[in-house]
Design a protein around this motif. Structure first.
Motif, PDB file in Angstrom:
ATOM      1  N   GLN A  58       0.849  -1.186   0.000  1.00 24.14           N
ATOM      2  CA  GLN A  58       0.000   0.000   0.000  1.00 24.14           C
ATOM      3  C   GLN A  58       0.884   1.236   0.000  1.00 24.14           C
ATOM      4  O   GLN A  58       1.947   1.265   0.619  1.00 24.14           O
ATOM      5  CB  GLN A  58      -0.911   0.009   1.222  1.00 24.14           C
ATOM      6  CG  GLN A  58      -1.825   1.211   1.237  1.00 24.14           C
ATOM      7  CD  GLN A  58      -3.232   0.883   1.664  1.00 24.14           C
ATOM      8  OE1 GLN A  58      -3.568  -0.251   1.892  1.00 24.14           O
ATOM      9  NE2 GLN A  58      -4.068   1.891   1.746  1.00 24.14           N
ATOM     10  N   ILE A  59       0.431   2.272  -0.702  1.00 23.03           N
ATOM     11  CA  ILE A  59       1.132   3.556  -0.750  1.00 23.03           C
ATOM     12  C   ILE A  59       0.153   4.626  -0.289  1.00 23.03           C
ATOM     13  O   ILE A  59      -0.998   4.647  -0.724  1.00 23.03           O
ATOM     14  CB  ILE A  59       1.636   3.876  -2.173  1.00 23.03           C
ATOM     15  CG1 ILE A  59       2.670   2.835  -2.610  1.00 23.03           C
ATOM     16  CG2 ILE A  59       2.238   5.277  -2.240  1.00 23.03           C
ATOM     17  CD1 ILE A  59       3.107   2.962  -4.055  1.00 23.03           C
ATOM     18  N   SER A  60       0.624   5.515   0.595  1.00 21.12           N
ATOM     19  CA  SER A  60      -0.207   6.617   1.066  1.00 21.12           C
ATOM     20  C   SER A  60       0.348   7.927   0.523  1.00 21.12           C
ATOM     21  O   SER A  60       1.542   8.215   0.663  1.00 21.12           O
ATOM     22  CB  SER A  60      -0.212   6.660   2.593  1.00 21.12           C
ATOM     23  OG  SER A  60      -0.907   7.804   3.046  1.00 21.12           O
ATOM     24  N   LYS A  61      -0.534   8.699  -0.112  1.00 22.87           N
ATOM     25  CA  LYS A  61      -0.138  10.009  -0.638  1.00 22.87           C
ATOM     26  C   LYS A  61      -1.063  11.076  -0.066  1.00 22.87           C
ATOM     27  O   LYS A  61      -2.245  10.830   0.162  1.00 22.87           O
ATOM     28  CB  LYS A  61      -0.224  10.033  -2.166  1.00 22.87           C
ATOM     29  CG  LYS A  61       0.800   9.152  -2.832  1.00 22.87           C
ATOM     30  CD  LYS A  61       0.815   9.346  -4.323  1.00 22.87           C
ATOM     31  CE  LYS A  61       1.926   8.484  -4.916  1.00 22.87           C
ATOM     32  NZ  LYS A  61       2.165   8.814  -6.309  1.00 22.87           N
ATOM     33  N   LYS A  69       5.329   4.030   1.959  1.00 22.10           N
ATOM     34  CA  LYS A  69       5.138   2.857   1.104  1.00 22.10           C
ATOM     35  C   LYS A  69       5.294   1.633   1.990  1.00 22.10           C
ATOM     36  O   LYS A  69       6.342   1.435   2.600  1.00 22.10           O
ATOM     37  CB  LYS A  69       6.175   2.801  -0.019  1.00 22.10           C
ATOM     38  CG  LYS A  69       6.043   3.906  -1.032  1.00 22.10           C
ATOM     39  CD  LYS A  69       7.125   3.778  -2.101  1.00 22.10           C
ATOM     40  CE  LYS A  69       7.055   4.927  -3.077  1.00 22.10           C
ATOM     41  NZ  LYS A  69       8.122   4.835  -4.088  1.00 22.10           N
ATOM     42  N   LEU A  70       4.256   0.824   2.056  1.00 18.38           N
ATOM     43  CA  LEU A  70       4.212  -0.331   2.950  1.00 18.38           C
ATOM     44  C   LEU A  70       4.202  -1.627   2.165  1.00 18.38           C
ATOM     45  O   LEU A  70       3.488  -1.748   1.175  1.00 18.38           O
ATOM     46  CB  LEU A  70       2.945  -0.243   3.819  1.00 18.38           C
ATOM     47  CG  LEU A  70       2.535  -1.481   4.610  1.00 18.38           C
ATOM     48  CD1 LEU A  70       3.533  -1.757   5.720  1.00 18.38           C
ATOM     49  CD2 LEU A  70       1.148  -1.306   5.187  1.00 18.38           C
ATOM     50  N   ILE A  91       8.508  -0.898   5.644  1.00 16.40           N
ATOM     51  CA  ILE A  91       7.829   0.349   5.267  1.00 16.40           C
ATOM     52  C   ILE A  91       8.826   1.500   5.202  1.00 16.40           C
ATOM     53  O   ILE A  91       9.744   1.585   6.013  1.00 16.40           O
ATOM     54  CB  ILE A  91       6.673   0.661   6.257  1.00 16.40           C
ATOM     55  CG1 ILE A  91       5.883   1.889   5.822  1.00 16.40           C
ATOM     56  CG2 ILE A  91       7.158   0.786   7.663  1.00 16.40           C
ATOM     57  CD1 ILE A  91       4.563   2.076   6.547  1.00 16.40           C
ATOM     58  N   PHE A  92       8.650   2.353   4.198  1.00 15.88           N
ATOM     59  CA  PHE A  92       9.433   3.577   4.068  1.00 15.88           C
ATOM     60  C   PHE A  92       8.498   4.754   4.317  1.00 15.88           C
ATOM     61  O   PHE A  92       7.480   4.905   3.639  1.00 15.88           O
ATOM     62  CB  PHE A  92      10.044   3.706   2.668  1.00 15.88           C
ATOM     63  CG  PHE A  92      11.226   2.822   2.441  1.00 15.88           C
ATOM     64  CD1 PHE A  92      12.501   3.221   2.817  1.00 15.88           C
ATOM     65  CD2 PHE A  92      11.060   1.570   1.871  1.00 15.88           C
ATOM     66  CE1 PHE A  92      13.591   2.398   2.609  1.00 15.88           C
ATOM     67  CE2 PHE A  92      12.144   0.745   1.656  1.00 15.88           C
ATOM     68  CZ  PHE A  92      13.417   1.158   2.031  1.00 15.88           C
ATOM     69  N   HIS A 102      13.239   4.214   7.252  1.00 20.18           N
ATOM     70  CA  HIS A 102      12.955   2.814   6.916  1.00 20.18           C
ATOM     71  C   HIS A 102      12.660   2.036   8.198  1.00 20.18           C
ATOM     72  O   HIS A 102      13.476   1.996   9.105  1.00 20.18           O
ATOM     73  CB  HIS A 102      14.150   2.208   6.183  1.00 20.18           C
ATOM     74  CG  HIS A 102      13.912   0.809   5.715  1.00 20.18           C
ATOM     75  ND1 HIS A 102      14.928  -0.096   5.594  1.00 20.18           N
ATOM     76  CD2 HIS A 102      12.779   0.164   5.332  1.00 20.18           C
ATOM     77  CE1 HIS A 102      14.421  -1.245   5.160  1.00 20.18           C
ATOM     78  NE2 HIS A 102      13.130  -1.114   4.999  1.00 20.18           N
ATOM     79  N   LEU A 103      11.487   1.408   8.264  1.00 20.59           N
ATOM     80  CA  LEU A 103      11.076   0.639   9.431  1.00 20.59           C
ATOM     81  C   LEU A 103      10.814  -0.801   9.027  1.00 20.59           C
ATOM     82  O   LEU A 103      10.174  -1.053   8.007  1.00 20.59           O
ATOM     83  CB  LEU A 103       9.810   1.249  10.038  1.00 20.59           C
ATOM     84  CG  LEU A 103       9.275   0.611  11.314  1.00 20.59           C
ATOM     85  CD1 LEU A 103       8.646   1.662  12.205  1.00 20.59           C
ATOM     86  CD2 LEU A 103       8.277  -0.496  11.051  1.00 20.59           C
ATOM     87  N   THR A 104      11.328  -1.731   9.840  1.00 22.56           N
ATOM     88  CA  THR A 104      11.013  -3.151   9.657  1.00 22.56           C
ATOM     89  C   THR A 104      10.523  -3.705  10.992  1.00 22.56           C
ATOM     90  O   THR A 104      10.951  -3.250  12.058  1.00 22.56           O
ATOM     91  CB  THR A 104      12.232  -3.966   9.182  1.00 22.56           C
ATOM     92  OG1 THR A 104      13.296  -3.813  10.123  1.00 22.56           O
ATOM     93  CG2 THR A 104      12.691  -3.519   7.802  1.00 22.56           C
TER      94      THR A 104
END
Length: 195
Positions: A58-61, A69-70, A91-92, A102-104
């Protein structure tokens, strides 16, 4: 008809009869297999899930600008709640200055209405030269912040800082550490700051 002519005629007839018998036998064998009842074993039914996806992206704008960006290796959308349970989250997040965060995490929970998220188990954040680790992190979409209500460790290879809570204000490109904050700094890093 001569003996050679009869042999030429008998061979195709024998082959044709052989193919017909093989076809009829195959038909009855397959029909027999299909008419048996099939016994299914070890089927797990998740009565809470409305849908399970092997890959979730999924992308959130906001105003045409990408906020995050997930990706997750799997997602389970729950029936009675507006939640998706995620596994292997990657996710970025993007700041207003277009810096990537950047998260993991091993697991996550995604609110399908508000797009708020909670991450847990092996949570690691790469932010500029910093590596942040925590048991759980929360993302609030409306305020575009990442926060931790549990202890967080910030490491930049030359120093380690621990704090009771933390907040990354993505719109301001800022990390805020709160509560009992303590750090260890290397002499190398202190000398370079003095020069």
């Amino acid at each position: 008809m001569s003996g050679i002519g009869k042999k030429k005629l008998i061979l195709p007839i024998v082959l044709l009869l052989g193919f017909i018998l093989a076809g009829v036998g195959g038909y009855y064998y397959i029909n027999h297999l299909l008419s048996k009842s099939i016994k299914l074993e070890n089927i797990e039914i998740d009565d809470k899930a409305a849908l399970k996806l092997n890959v979730f992206e999924q992308i959130s704008k906001k105003n045409g600008i990408t906020e995050w960006k997930l990706k997750a290796s799997s997602a389970t959308l729950l029936k009675d709640r507006n939640k998706a349970l995620l596994k292997d989250v990657d996710i970025f997040f993007y700041t207003d200055q277009n810096t990537q965060v950047h998260l993991t995490a091993a697991t996550g929970e995604f609110d399908t209405q508000t797009h708020d998220m909670t991450f847990s188990q092996q949570v690691v954040v790469q932010y500029q030269q910093y590596t942040l680790t925590s048991e759980t992190l929360h993302y609030a979409k409306k305020m575009h912040i990442i926060r931790s209500d549990s202890e967080v460790t910030v490491d930049d290879k030359d120093s380690i800082i621990k704090a009771d809570t933390m907040e990354i204000a993505l719109n301001q490109d800022l990390i805020i550490l709160k509560g009992h904050v303590e750090g260890q700094f290397s002499e190398k890093n202190q000398k370079s700051n003095l020069l």
